[in-house]
Design a protein around this motif. Structure first.
Motif, PDB file in Angstrom:
ATOM      1  N   LEU A  17     -79.870  57.017  58.101  1.00 22.34           N
ATOM      2  CA  LEU A  17     -79.257  58.177  58.727  1.00 22.34           C
ATOM      3  C   LEU A  17     -80.266  59.309  58.844  1.00 22.34           C
ATOM      4  N   ALA A  67     -76.826  50.089  65.388  1.00 18.89           N
ATOM      5  CA  ALA A  67     -76.115  51.314  65.764  1.00 18.89           C
ATOM      6  C   ALA A  67     -75.843  51.291  67.268  1.00 18.89           C
ATOM      7  N   HIS A  69     -73.433  53.720  68.951  1.00 19.50           N
ATOM      8  CA  HIS A  69     -73.271  55.081  69.459  1.00 19.50           C
ATOM      9  C   HIS A  69     -72.816  55.981  68.320  1.00 19.50           C
ATOM     10  N   GLY A  70     -73.019  57.278  68.506  1.00 20.57           N
ATOM     11  CA  GLY A  70     -72.580  58.215  67.485  1.00 20.57           C
ATOM     12  C   GLY A  70     -72.946  59.640  67.836  1.00 20.57           C
ATOM     13  N   GLU A  71     -72.605  60.532  66.920  1.00 17.02           N
ATOM     14  CA  GLU A  71     -72.847  61.955  67.097  1.00 17.02           C
ATOM     15  C   GLU A  71     -73.255  62.534  65.754  1.00 17.02           C
ATOM     16  N   VAL A  72     -74.266  63.391  65.774  1.00 13.56           N
ATOM     17  CA  VAL A  72     -74.767  64.013  64.558  1.00 13.56           C
ATOM     18  C   VAL A  72     -74.822  65.518  64.803  1.00 13.56           C
ATOM     19  N   THR A  73     -74.340  66.305  63.839  1.00 13.21           N
ATOM     20  CA  THR A  73     -74.430  67.754  63.932  1.00 13.21           C
ATOM     21  C   THR A  73     -75.549  68.228  63.020  1.00 13.21           C
ATOM     22  N   ASP A  84     -75.976  63.404  70.497  1.00 13.10           N
ATOM     23  CA  ASP A  84     -75.296  62.136  70.770  1.00 13.10           C
ATOM     24  C   ASP A  84     -76.354  61.054  70.924  1.00 13.10           C
ATOM     25  N   GLN A  86     -76.601  56.669  72.016  1.00 13.51           N
ATOM     26  CA  GLN A  86     -75.881  55.476  72.443  1.00 13.51           C
ATOM     27  C   GLN A  86     -76.876  54.411  72.861  1.00 13.51           C
ATOM     28  N   SER A 102     -71.382  50.528  75.736  1.00 11.43           N
ATOM     29  CA  SER A 102     -71.809  49.775  74.554  1.00 11.43           C
ATOM     30  C   SER A 102     -70.996  48.500  74.428  1.00 11.43           C
ATOM     31  N   ASP A 104     -69.061  47.537  72.234  1.00  5.29           N
ATOM     32  CA  ASP A 104     -67.705  47.718  71.706  1.00  5.29           C
ATOM     33  C   ASP A 104     -66.772  48.348  72.745  1.00  5.29           C
ATOM     34  N   ARG A 137     -81.304  52.925  75.421  1.00  2.34           N
ATOM     35  CA  ARG A 137     -80.745  53.837  74.428  1.00  2.34           C
ATOM     36  C   ARG A 137     -80.926  55.241  74.966  1.00  2.34           C
TER      37      ARG A 137
END
Length: 158
Positions: A17, A67, A69-73, A84, A86, A102, A104, A137
């Protein structure tokens, strides 16, 4: 799963991460900002540092390959930033936007502009070099409901 395995899994996840956040920060920062030097890491016992680095790098690569997709602050001195990411198949691509899906089923569209870096086969490219069906990506900076791609990269052919 025994306690040692659980601890190792959590540690590997935390390192992965952290790596992902670092990648996001490097592509999300304004071009006018430069990284600050970091403090040197403490020395590991003789011979163990290299082995731990190799194992950690392998674990990070394995996790990042999975991995989707996702979002990180990310926090900062002046404001927070939302990043973001993906990985998926290009559904549509044009001079101002790219849409990915993606495996999924998650689908998202990202704005493409003159600041978007595009790479294909490890080389600098243009958004026109990316075609529907390519697997890429995207790392994007999110502002409200708009995600602007900072990086669109198709991996090197193996």
């Amino acid at each position: 799963m025994n306690v040692r395995s659980k601890i190792a899994a959590v540690a590997v996840g935390a390192v992965a991460l952290g790596t992902l956040i670092g990648v996001g920060v490097s592509y999300a920062d304004d071009p006018s900002t430069s990284p600050t030097p970091s403090a040197p890491a403490s020395a590991a016992p003789s011979g163990q540092g290299h082995q731990a680095d190799k194992a950690g790098a392998h674990a990070r690569r394995a996790l990042l390959k999975r991995a989707l997709h996702g979002e990180v602050t990310l926090g900062g001195k002046e404001k927070t930033r939302v990043i973001d990411f993906q990985r998926g198949a290009v559904q549509k691509v044009g001079p101002t936007a790219i849409t990915l899906k993606s495996t999924d089923g998650f689908t998202a569209t990202y704005v493409v502009n003159g600041e978007t870096k595009v790479r294909k086969d490890g080389q600098p490219a243009k958004i026109g070099d990316i075609k529907a069906g390519d697997t890429v990506r995207v790392v994007a900076r999110k502002d409200g409901n708009t995600s602007t791609a900072r990086l669109v990269a198709e991996p090197k052919a193996r």
